[in-house]
Enzyme design. Structure first.
Site, short mmCIF file in Angstrom:
data_model
loop_
_atom_site.label_atom_id
_atom_site.label_comp_id
_atom_site.label_asym_id
_atom_site.label_seq_id
_atom_site.Cartn_x
_atom_site.Cartn_y
_atom_site.Cartn_z
N ARG A 66 -29.96 0.17 110.94
CA ARG A 66 -30.37 -0.75 111.89
C ARG A 66 -29.95 -0.47 113.21
O ARG A 66 -30.71 -0.82 114.24
CB ARG A 66 -29.87 -2.22 111.49
N HIS A 70 -32.58 -0.35 116.45
CA HIS A 70 -32.56 -1.34 117.49
C HIS A 70 -32.03 -0.52 119.07
O HIS A 70 -32.47 -0.84 119.95
CB HIS A 70 -31.43 -2.59 117.41
N ASP A 71 -31.51 0.62 118.61
CA ASP A 71 -31.29 1.71 119.95
C ASP A 71 -32.60 2.26 120.26
O ASP A 71 -33.06 2.07 121.42
CB ASP A 71 -30.52 2.60 119.54
N ASN A 98 -29.14 -8.86 118.47
CA ASN A 98 -28.23 -8.14 118.35
C ASN A 98 -26.89 -8.79 118.02
O ASN A 98 -26.05 -8.65 117.25
CB ASN A 98 -27.98 -6.99 119.44
N HIS A 197 -35.96 -2.72 104.97
CA HIS A 197 -35.41 -3.98 104.53
C HIS A 197 -35.31 -4.00 102.99
O HIS A 197 -34.93 -5.21 102.37
CB HIS A 197 -36.42 -5.13 105.02
N ASP A 250 -35.03 1.56 97.67
CA ASP A 250 -36.11 1.92 96.90
C ASP A 250 -37.35 1.19 97.23
O ASP A 250 -37.27 0.70 98.62
CB ASP A 250 -35.82 1.58 95.26
#
Length: 323
Positions: A66, A70-71, A98, A197, A250
């Site tokens: 993550r 976000h970077d 964040n 996710h 998966d």
């Protein structure tokens, strides 16, 4: 004769100038072998530390992945997300997407320290984030990909861009497609990257509205979540983004969407009678297809506007600029 000589010299100078420009541009490109000579132990050092961190806490794999997302979604993949606030500077860590949710900074600090001990002032924090994301996915059973290297670190960050550019959990499908499109990523790549996710957790505050107000949610699933996430309070209570296998990379995330058990509103939007339904079904039916598309999308995302050449710097401490 003098005219010919002058023309020859001019042509020769232009040739060498063009050649110089070519190599200058080439040196600014990312390369999988960027550290092969300057720091041959860089990748193995990062891998060892990531594997240890994930073995200690499997959720850390999702957290490091993550960090990379976000970077890259704020200006570039430039490690701006790692910069701490100072008395004269506000970074991105306190941005709404964040604050209180991004983790793994200490792992990046450890990696940086270990890499610096092997080859000082060579490996950027931005590259460390990118490689750590890859090793996190692999450690949790997911695919590998060739990380392009040679990014440099930013000397600034953008709180406003972090608040506006990182896709939120309540976005509609059209808004998600638009947010990814602004970063040069198409709808197919957006669906593939959302497959991240399949690991990790989300806080009650990010899915409360969905479990109490959305109609495209399995009723038993919603009820089970409401016990952890009351209509008020308990904002920080966590639930897995993929209830089936939250610590294994998966395709069960996509199965959850098909049976209306996506945790976030934005997750379920990928399978809600819209243009991406077939892509969700394809990934659920073929992990090979998903792994391939996810890997390709990760490479493309990692190439968003990198700082290269003489731009930016190689931070010695990922939390602050060198000067």
């Amino acid at each position: 004769m003098a005219s010919f000589s002058s023309s020859f010299v001019l042509s020769q100078n232009l040739f060498f100038f063009s050649l110089f420009c070519f190599f200058l541009l080439a040196s600014a490109d990312l390369s999988a072998t960027f550290y092969a000579s300057s720091c041959p132990k860089a990748l193995s050092t990062i891998q060892t530390t990531v594997k240890a961190a994930v073995a200690k806490e499997k959720r850390m794999g999702a957290s490091l992945l993550r960090l990379h997302f976000h970077d890259c979604f704020v200006n570039a993949c430039d490690a701006s997300i790692l910069l701490d606030d100072t008395s004269s500077f506000t970074g991105e860590k306190t941005a709404t997407p964040n604050a209180g949710s991004l983790r793994g900074y200490e792992v990046i600090d450890t990696i940086k320290s270990q890499v610096e001990s092997v080859c000082p002032n060579v490996v950027s924090c931005a590259d460390i984030i990118a490689v750590a994301a890859r090793h996190s996915v692999v450690t949790l059973g997911g695919p590998s990909w060739t990380v392009q290297l040679g990014r440099r670190d930013s000397t600034t960050a953008s709180l406003s861009a972090a608040n506006s550019d990182i896709p939120g959990p309540t976005l509609s499908l059209s808004d998600l497609i638009s947010a990814f499109s602004k970063k040069g990523l198409n709808a197919k790549e957006m669906v593939a990257l959302s497959g991240a996710h399949t690991i990790g957790q989300a806080s009650c505050a990010t899915f409360r509205t969905r479990i109490y107000n959305d109609t495209n949610i399995d009723s038993d699933f919603a009820t089970s979540l409401q016990s952890k996430c009351p209509s008020t309070g308990s904002d920080d209570n966590l639930s897995p983004l993929d209830k089936t296998s939250p610590t294994y990379f998966d395709v069960s995330y996509y199965r959850n969407l098909i049976i209306d058990e996506g945790l976030l509103h934005s997750d379920q939007e990928l399978f809600n009678g819209g243009s991406t339904d077939s892509q969700v079904e394809k990934y659920w039916s073929s992990s090979t297809t998903f792994f391939t598309d996810f890997s390709n999308a990760m490479v493309k995302m990692g190439n968003i506007s990198p700082l290269t050449g003489s731009n930016g710097e190689i931070r010695t401490n990922c939390r602050k600029t060198n000067s």
